[in-house]
Design a protein around this motif. Structure first.
Motif, PDB file in Angstrom:
ATOM      1  N   UNK A 258     -12.231  12.380 -18.845  1.00  0.00           N
ATOM      2  CA  UNK A 258     -11.437  12.612 -20.140  1.00  0.00           C
ATOM      3  C   UNK A 258      -9.874  12.931 -19.904  1.00  0.00           C
ATOM      4  N   UNK A 259      -9.576  13.377 -18.759  1.00  0.00           N
ATOM      5  CA  UNK A 259      -8.060  13.548 -18.662  1.00  0.00           C
ATOM      6  C   UNK A 259      -7.422  12.127 -18.254  1.00  0.00           C
ATOM      7  N   UNK A 260      -8.201  11.347 -17.582  1.00  0.00           N
ATOM      8  CA  UNK A 260      -7.592  10.034 -17.261  1.00  0.00           C
ATOM      9  C   UNK A 260      -7.501   9.140 -18.709  1.00  0.00           C
ATOM     10  N   UNK A 261      -8.694   9.460 -19.473  1.00  0.00           N
ATOM     11  CA  UNK A 261      -8.424   8.539 -20.858  1.00  0.00           C
ATOM     12  C   UNK A 261      -7.352   8.989 -21.618  1.00  0.00           C
ATOM     13  N   UNK A 262      -6.990  10.321 -21.599  1.00  0.00           N
ATOM     14  CA  UNK A 262      -5.993  10.843 -22.376  1.00  0.00           C
ATOM     15  C   UNK A 262      -4.886   9.886 -22.085  1.00  0.00           C
ATOM     16  N   UNK A 263      -4.455   9.707 -20.691  1.00  0.00           N
ATOM     17  CA  UNK A 263      -3.328   9.177 -20.112  1.00  0.00           C
ATOM     18  C   UNK A 263      -3.399   7.703 -20.024  1.00  0.00           C
ATOM     19  N   UNK A 264      -4.521   7.132 -20.951  1.00  0.00           N
ATOM     20  CA  UNK A 264      -4.595   5.649 -20.926  1.00  0.00           C
ATOM     21  C   UNK A 264      -5.433   5.036 -19.959  1.00  0.00           C
ATOM     22  N   UNK A 265      -5.926   5.788 -18.873  1.00  0.00           N
ATOM     23  CA  UNK A 265      -6.788   5.002 -17.934  1.00  0.00           C
ATOM     24  C   UNK A 265      -8.378   5.138 -18.159  1.00  0.00           C
TER      25      UNK A 265
ATOM     26  N   UNK B 126       2.743   6.798 -15.054  1.00  0.00           N
ATOM     27  CA  UNK B 126       4.366   6.749 -15.159  1.00  0.00           C
ATOM     28  C   UNK B 126       4.927   5.380 -14.642  1.00  0.00           C
ATOM     29  N   UNK B 127       4.124   4.705 -13.987  1.00  0.00           N
ATOM     30  CA  UNK B 127       4.503   3.456 -13.642  1.00  0.00           C
ATOM     31  C   UNK B 127       3.467   2.179 -14.233  1.00  0.00           C
ATOM     32  N   UNK B 128       4.296   1.094 -14.696  1.00  0.00           N
ATOM     33  CA  UNK B 128       3.292   0.003 -15.007  1.00  0.00           C
ATOM     34  C   UNK B 128       2.721  -0.581 -13.989  1.00  0.00           C
ATOM     35  N   UNK B 129       1.179  -0.716 -14.021  1.00  0.00           N
ATOM     36  CA  UNK B 129       0.550  -1.211 -13.080  1.00  0.00           C
ATOM     37  C   UNK B 129      -0.596  -2.304 -13.705  1.00  0.00           C
ATOM     38  N   UNK B 130      -0.325  -2.853 -14.612  1.00  0.00           N
ATOM     39  CA  UNK B 130      -1.175  -3.672 -15.292  1.00  0.00           C
ATOM     40  C   UNK B 130      -0.953  -5.048 -14.887  1.00  0.00           C
ATOM     41  N   UNK B 131       0.137  -5.513 -14.117  1.00  0.00           N
ATOM     42  CA  UNK B 131       0.172  -6.729 -13.727  1.00  0.00           C
ATOM     43  C   UNK B 131      -0.367  -6.775 -12.266  1.00  0.00           C
ATOM     44  N   UNK B 132      -0.678  -8.087 -11.591  1.00  0.00           N
ATOM     45  CA  UNK B 132      -1.036  -8.232 -10.364  1.00  0.00           C
ATOM     46  C   UNK B 132       0.235  -8.127  -9.227  1.00  0.00           C
ATOM     47  N   UNK B 133       0.623  -6.701  -9.312  1.00  0.00           N
ATOM     48  CA  UNK B 133       1.862  -6.878  -8.266  1.00  0.00           C
ATOM     49  C   UNK B 133       1.495  -6.539  -6.786  1.00  0.00           C
ATOM     50  N   UNK B 134       2.401  -6.764  -5.797  1.00  0.00           N
ATOM     51  CA  UNK B 134       1.957  -6.438  -4.348  1.00  0.00           C
ATOM     52  C   UNK B 134       2.378  -5.196  -4.107  1.00  0.00           C
ATOM     53  N   UNK B 135       1.767  -4.075  -3.556  1.00  0.00           N
ATOM     54  CA  UNK B 135       2.016  -2.775  -3.374  1.00  0.00           C
ATOM     55  C   UNK B 135       1.720  -2.455  -2.036  1.00  0.00           C
ATOM     56  N   UNK B 136       2.655  -1.778  -1.196  1.00  0.00           N
ATOM     57  CA  UNK B 136       2.408  -1.445  -0.038  1.00  0.00           C
ATOM     58  C   UNK B 136       2.595   0.186   0.029  1.00  0.00           C
ATOM     59  N   UNK B 137       1.568   0.700   0.812  1.00  0.00           N
ATOM     60  CA  UNK B 137       1.394   2.226   0.790  1.00  0.00           C
ATOM     61  C   UNK B 137       1.504   2.492   2.364  1.00  0.00           C
ATOM     62  N   UNK B 138       2.615   3.550   2.219  1.00  0.00           N
ATOM     63  CA  UNK B 138       3.053   4.344   3.872  1.00  0.00           C
ATOM     64  C   UNK B 138       2.524   5.376   4.276  1.00  0.00           C
ATOM     65  N   UNK B 139       1.792   5.441   5.248  1.00  0.00           N
ATOM     66  CA  UNK B 139       1.048   6.587   5.712  1.00  0.00           C
ATOM     67  C   UNK B 139       0.147   6.986   4.798  1.00  0.00           C
ATOM     68  N   UNK B 140      -0.549   6.466   4.383  1.00  0.00           N
ATOM     69  CA  UNK B 140      -1.551   6.555   3.249  1.00  0.00           C
ATOM     70  C   UNK B 140      -2.873   7.637   3.898  1.00  0.00           C
ATOM     71  N   UNK B 141      -2.880   7.743   5.008  1.00  0.00           N
ATOM     72  CA  UNK B 141      -4.094   8.488   5.666  1.00  0.00           C
ATOM     73  C   UNK B 141      -5.221   8.162   5.085  1.00  0.00           C
ATOM     74  N   UNK B 142      -6.007   8.693   4.501  1.00  0.00           N
ATOM     75  CA  UNK B 142      -7.342   8.516   4.007  1.00  0.00           C
ATOM     76  C   UNK B 142      -7.497   7.702   2.769  1.00  0.00           C
TER      77      UNK B 142
ATOM     78  N   UNK C 190      -5.728   4.004  -6.955  1.00  0.00           N
ATOM     79  CA  UNK C 190      -5.028   3.009  -7.815  1.00  0.00           C
ATOM     80  C   UNK C 190      -5.829   1.530  -7.700  1.00  0.00           C
ATOM     81  N   UNK C 191      -6.199   1.156  -6.656  1.00  0.00           N
ATOM     82  CA  UNK C 191      -6.684  -0.227  -6.665  1.00  0.00           C
ATOM     83  C   UNK C 191      -8.207   0.031  -7.339  1.00  0.00           C
ATOM     84  N   UNK C 192      -8.798   1.046  -7.245  1.00  0.00           N
ATOM     85  CA  UNK C 192     -10.166   1.200  -8.025  1.00  0.00           C
ATOM     86  C   UNK C 192      -9.723   1.038  -9.551  1.00  0.00           C
ATOM     87  N   UNK C 193      -8.777   1.703  -9.951  1.00  0.00           N
ATOM     88  CA  UNK C 193      -8.504   1.869 -11.422  1.00  0.00           C
ATOM     89  C   UNK C 193      -7.770   0.584 -11.870  1.00  0.00           C
TER      90      UNK C 193
END
Length: 238
Positions: A8-15, A64-80, A87-90
């Motif tokens: 429900x909290x995600x849905x409130x924020x459009x996810x 807060x950032x538009x992630x609706x397009x098929x962009x390339x993302x690099x995550x530095x030091x993502x740990x687990x 973000x990839x799942x959503x």
């Protein structure tokens, strides 16, 4: 944060998540706890805490950032895998690369991606300072993200070399980052970036502070950056 609150909290924020996506998050949680017994992936293992402090917290970037397009993302030091795997799942259309210096975490992430049937994900074992100089990574990404890895002046040197001109560096921080931003202003400018927006908010239910800093890459990073492994941390650009 129980499952209903998570949805429900995600849905409130459009996810809005499908049953399949919710199933992926549940499997993620199970694998995280299972592998955590063999290696130190996280101190947080209670289901409601994982959903709040890892899954929901990671997904705030998509609010807060538009992630609706098929962009390339690099995550530095993502740990687990935070924030990029939630973000990839959503946002399945994202193309994700994770760079981490610990090979056992890369082993976990490869297994996780296979179990969750994630496509267009790559995991690279290496130091950000070294990978940021390689042509296949340098200035190749639309967005680079890091979650609570280091101070902003250090983080900028680790992340901005990966961002293509016109792309963004998105830093996810715990509390207010005003002091950090002041200290990091020179580093951000030197590395070709410019502060675009700072979003401060509180997580639902537990009410802890969070800040998302968006830096726009305006020009190429000078060739001398990033410096040798360990140097950005020891002597930040100031």
């Amino acid at each position: 944060m129980n499952l209903d609150q998570f949805q429900s909290e995600l849905a409130k924020n459009g996810i809005v998540l499908s049953e399949e996506q919710l199933g992926q998050f549940q499997r993620y949680f199970e694998l995280l706890v299972e592998w955590n017994e063999k290696m130190n992936l996280t101190a947080i293992t209670e289901q409601e805490e994982v959903y709040m402090k890892h899954f929901y917290d990671s997904l705030t970037a998509g609010m807060y950032v538009d992630l609706t397009k098929p962009i390339r993302i690099c995550d530095i030091g993502a740990g687990a895998g935070f924030p990029s795997i939630p973000l990839k799942i959503a946002f399945p259309q994202l193309d994700i690369t994770i760079i981490d210096s610990l090979n056992k975490r890369i082993t976990f992430l490869n297994h996780l991606a296979s179990e969750l049937k994630l496509e267009h994900v790559q995991f690279v074992h290496g130091r950000a300072e070294e990978m940021g100089r390689k042509p296949e990574h340098r200035e190749q990404y639309d967005m680079v993200t890091a979650r609570a890895v280091a101070r902003m002046s250090v983080l900028s040197e680790l992340c901005l070399p990966f961002v293509k001109t016109g792309g963004t560096f998105v830093a996810m921080k715990a509390a207010s980052a005003a002091d950090e931003m002041e200290a990091a202003a020179k580093a951000i400018g030197t590395l070709g970036g410019k502060k675009e927006e700072v979003f401060s908010f509180r997580l639902p239910i537990e009410n802890s502070e969070r800040t998302i800093i968006v830096v726009r890459k305006e020009k190429e990073t000078p060739k001398k950056y990033p410096r040798k492994p360990g140097t950005p941390n020891k002597t930040p650009i100031e």
